[in-house]
Each structure stands twice: as C-alpha cells, then as structure tokens.
Design a protein around this motif. Structure first.
Motif, PDB file in Angstrom:
ATOM      1  N   CYS A 209       0.655  -1.349   0.181  1.00  0.00           N
ATOM      2  CA  CYS A 209      -0.203  -0.049  -0.222  1.00  0.00           C
ATOM      3  C   CYS A 209       0.716   1.165  -0.126  1.00  0.00           C
ATOM      4  CB  CYS A 209      -1.073   0.077   1.115  1.00  0.00           C
ATOM      5  SG  CYS A 209      -2.230  -1.409   0.992  1.00  0.00           S
ATOM      6  N   GLN A 243      -0.751  -1.806  -6.799  1.00  0.00           N
ATOM      7  CA  GLN A 243      -2.344  -1.570  -6.544  1.00  0.00           C
ATOM      8  C   GLN A 243      -2.816  -2.764  -6.191  1.00  0.00           C
ATOM      9  OE1 GLN A 243      -3.316   1.325  -5.681  1.00  0.00           O
ATOM     10  NE2 GLN A 243      -3.885   2.705  -7.427  1.00  0.00           N
ATOM     11  N   ALA A 247      -4.548  -4.033  -2.763  1.00  0.00           N
ATOM     12  CA  ALA A 247      -5.927  -4.428  -2.757  1.00  0.00           C
ATOM     13  C   ALA A 247      -6.143  -5.894  -1.965  1.00  0.00           C
ATOM     14  CB  ALA A 247      -6.662  -4.649  -4.132  1.00  0.00           C
ATOM     15  N   ARG A 262      -9.815   0.520  -5.330  1.00  0.00           N
ATOM     16  CA  ARG A 262      -8.400   0.350  -6.039  1.00  0.00           C
ATOM     17  C   ARG A 262      -8.572  -0.724  -6.961  1.00  0.00           C
ATOM     18  NH1 ARG A 262      -4.023   1.768  -3.194  1.00  0.00           N
ATOM     19  NH2 ARG A 262      -5.165   1.834  -1.294  1.00  0.00           N
TER      20      ARG A 262
END
Length: 452
Positions: A209, A243, A247, A262
């Motif tokens: 993240c 990403q 997620a 996301r």
C-alpha cells in the motif's frame, strides 16, 4: 665585477627577494618577502582569480625591477650570482609547477568521480588538496568545494528519502524539489541520478500500500525534462502490481470498499496490464461483498423499500420456489408461511417483498350478533384481508411486480368475541377482517413465490 642583471632577475623570480639580496638591498629584500607572504595569504583566503592576477603582476614587477637595479659594480663573480639565483628560484618554480599540476589532477579526479555519480570519490579526491594546491590554483580548488557541498546535500536527501517508505508523499515532494535544486548546479546530473536510482530501487520496501501511494505520486510527478523524469516511468511500472497487492491486503482485512475502489482504478488506468485479468476476477468477488454491505445497511436502517439495491450473488427469481425476504409492515400473516418460502438472510433470498399496511378486501358475508349483556342485534360484515406488496428482484434490485395479496378466511363464526370497549349501535353494521388460517395465507402468497 658587476651585479649581473640576469642573476638578479632570476633571483627575484623566486618571489623571495633573492635578487635584492644579491644587490645587498636588504630592506627591499625584506619588503619583497613580506609582500609575497601577504599575497600568499590572500590567495589562501580569497579563492578568486584577482589575487592570482595580483601575484602575477607582482612577479613581473620584481623581476623587471631587479633587472633595472642591476649592472653596477658588485663583490661576486657573475657565475656565482647566477648559481645562487638558480639554486633558489628553480626549486620554487618547480614547486609551483608541481602544485599546479597536482591541483589539476585533483580537479580531474573530482570531475571523473562526479561524472560517475561517486560522491564518496568526490569527497576523497577533494580532501587530497593541500595548501600548495590552493596557492597554485585557488579558484580551481575552491570550485571543488561546490561539488563536495552538493554531495553532502545529496547524502542528506538520500537519508530523508528513506523515511518516505511508509508512503509519506509530502516528504517525497520536498526531497524531489531539493534534488531539482542540486541538479541545477553545474555538473551534478550524474550524482543526482545515482541518488535517484538508489531510491527508486527501494520504493517497494514499505509494503504494497505505501508502494502504491509512492508509485502513483512518482507517476503523476510533473515532467521537468531532466533526469528526474526517470521517476515517472519507474512509478508507472510499479503502480499496477502495487495496487493489486495492496487490494489483496485490504481484502484480507475485510476492507471491501477500499479494495473495490483500488481495483476499479487499476483496471481503468491499466486495462492491458499483465495483472489486470486477476484484478477483474478479484473485483467481481469484492463487488459482491460491497453490494452485500450496502444491502444489509439498507435493511438494518429500514430503507430498502424506499431505496432498493441489488445483490448479484442472490439466486435468480425464476421457476420453482423462490425464497423471499419480507420487509415493511410488521410480519403479520407472513410469519405463517412455510419456512422454505422465506428467509432472513439476503444471501438466500430470490426476492424482497415489501409489505404495506393492511387494507379491507371484498365482503364475504354479513352476520347478526348479540353482544353479551345487551338485548339488541348488530351486524358484522366479514371481509377478506388485502396485503399491498411490492416485489423486488434481490439480484438486480429492480421492481418485479406491485400487487395486492387478497387473503380469504372463515366468515361468520358462531361465537365472535369482541374485546373492545366500544358499544356497538343497535342495528349497525361493523366491517370486520377475517382471521385467515395458515392454509388461506399459503394459498394467497403461493403465486408470488412458487412459479411455474
């Protein structure tokens, strides 16, 4: 014997007043040495070109002045005078040449290290400079200090950049601005590029993240038409996988909505990325979770019937038994329906049936009654019960049908117990809903829930 002009000129070329000593001009010799010492100090203090020009002018002046003063009778032979002058001046000139060459070599080493992006090499080379080098080429050695200062600043920037691994884009923006300022200094492209490359190779250290946040910032950084633009392509390459990994972390933590947003962003921005097929599969599963969250919130808040929503994972409304989730007015008659026709879980329901306030239905029969303790008749008209309903597909949230369920029941029982405190008027007719049996209720609702 005369004082030899050449010997005096050569002696004064040492800048130590040797020519004046050969002429026995003691005061001039002392003054010359003091002036030379002052100019050397000036060269060490003022790292500029003008002190060197002053030194050169002084050198020419004492040489010419010595030449002009010589030619008069003296105590030493010419050969002796020249030997003395050469023995002093040649070492001085050789030292000057040596330190000038050494200063040039140091500058070359610093330039080579700088072009290789080697700040440690820049500092090490600059530290070799001695006082002789600074006297021989003060401005050149001084310029090396600019490179050393730039490298010192770059080391601080590199250290602060490591603090951004947690996803601190504010600090990242500040340090990139500082990199830009260092890059604006002459010859610092490679040193800045090395710091940049080292940082870009560590962006992922903070986890998925933070990496996604940093990589997105790098990708969106305004183009500057310089080496820092490399960060844009590196960030762009890191974003898709970061990403997706982020997620996945959010999914494990049951953070369905952030994960959905996301994944949608990832698929929208990188539809052809290698990770996008997996992202689409993950988004389909997460979308169900989000829909279920929204659906349960609407149900818990009593808002579903005014703002229906769908849940794509629900069973289809089709042939056979369709389990219903009843909402709206108090359960009433629906509590007597068969268990296999209803459910409290939106996951198992094919439809949502929103019930409204009961209405009077068609009259069935009117019968006379006598209230206990009174000697007059009054009448009751027994009517079917009407339940207005709206049926929504659980899968789509769309209205399937608005209907009125008419429930029959037994009318005119022999004994009718009236517990109300109201005294009926003699001969009046009271409208009374029937009390349907479970069988009556089942027959009324069956067409809605059991389809052929």
């Amino acid at each position: 014997m005369k004082d030899d002009r050449l010997a005096v000129a050569i002696g004064n070329a040492s800048l130590l007043g040797i020519g004046y000593l050969l002429l026995r001009r003691w005061r001039l010799a002392i003054a010359s040495m003091m002036m030379t010492a002052a100019l050397v100090a000036l060269l060490l203090v003022e790292k500029a070109l003008w002190p060197q020009i002053v030194m050169a002018v002084w050198w020419v002046a004492v040489v010419v002045h010595g030449w002009m003063l010589a030619g008069k009778p003296g105590p030493r032979p010419v050969a002796e005078q020249r030997v003395i002058a050469l023995c002093v001046t040649v070492p001085v000139l050789l030292a000057g040449v040596f330190f000038r060459v050494e200063a040039a070599g140091i500058q070359s080493d610093v330039a080579e290290a700088r072009e290789a992006g080697d700040c440690a090499g820049v500092t090490a080379a600059q530290q070799k400079a001695r006082y002789g080098d600074r006297v021989a080429d003060g401005p050149g050695i001084e310029r090396l200090g600019v490179d050393v200062e730039a490298c010192a600043e770059l080391r601080q920037i590199a250290s602060r950049l490591q603090t951004t691994w947690s996803g601190d884009t504010d600090t990242l923006a500040k340090e990139f601005e500082k990199l830009r300022l260092v890059l604006a200094k002459p010859g610092q492209e490679k040193t800045v590029e090395k710091v940049l490359d080292e940082y870009l190779g560590t962006v992922t250290k903070g986890g998925p993240c933070p990496t996604a946040k940093l990589a997105t910032w790098l990708r969106n950084r305004p183009e500057g038409h310089n080496v820092l633009d490399k960060s844009r392509s590196v960030g762009d390459g890191l974003v898709p996988d970061a990403q997706f990994a982020c997620a996945q972390t959010e999914i494990k933590a049951a953070q369905w909505r952030p994960a959905s947003n996301r994944l949608q962003e990832l698929i929208g921005q990188y539809p052809k990325a290698a990770i996008s097929p997996k992202a689409r599969v993950a988004l389909a599963a997460v979308t169900l979770k989000v829909q279920l969250l929204d659906l349960r919130a609407l149900i818990e808040n009593g808002e579903y019937c005014t703002n229906p929503a769908g849940y794509s994972g629900a069973p289809r409304y089709g042939p056979g038994v369709n389990r219903a989730l009843f909402l709206g007015e108090p359960e009433g008659f629906t509590s007597q329906l068969p268990t296999k026709w209803k459910t409290a879980s939106p996951i198992d329901a094919s439809v949502v049936i929103c019930t409204e306030a009961l209405e009077d239905g068609p009259a069935i029969r009117t019968c006379p009654y006598v209230r206990e303790g009174y000697d007059f008749n009054f009448y009751r008209t027994f009517r079917k019960v009407v339940v207005p309903v709206k049926i929504y597909s659980m899968r789509s949230g769309q209205l399937v049908k608005s209907a009125k369920v008419v429930i029959d029941g037994p009318a005119c029982p022999e004994v009718y117990t009236d517990d109300s405190a109201l005294l009926p008027i003699a001969g009046s007719t009271i409208s009374t809903p029937v009390e349907p049996t479970a069988a009556n209720i089942r027959v009324a609702f069956q067409p809605l829930l059991v389809r052929r």
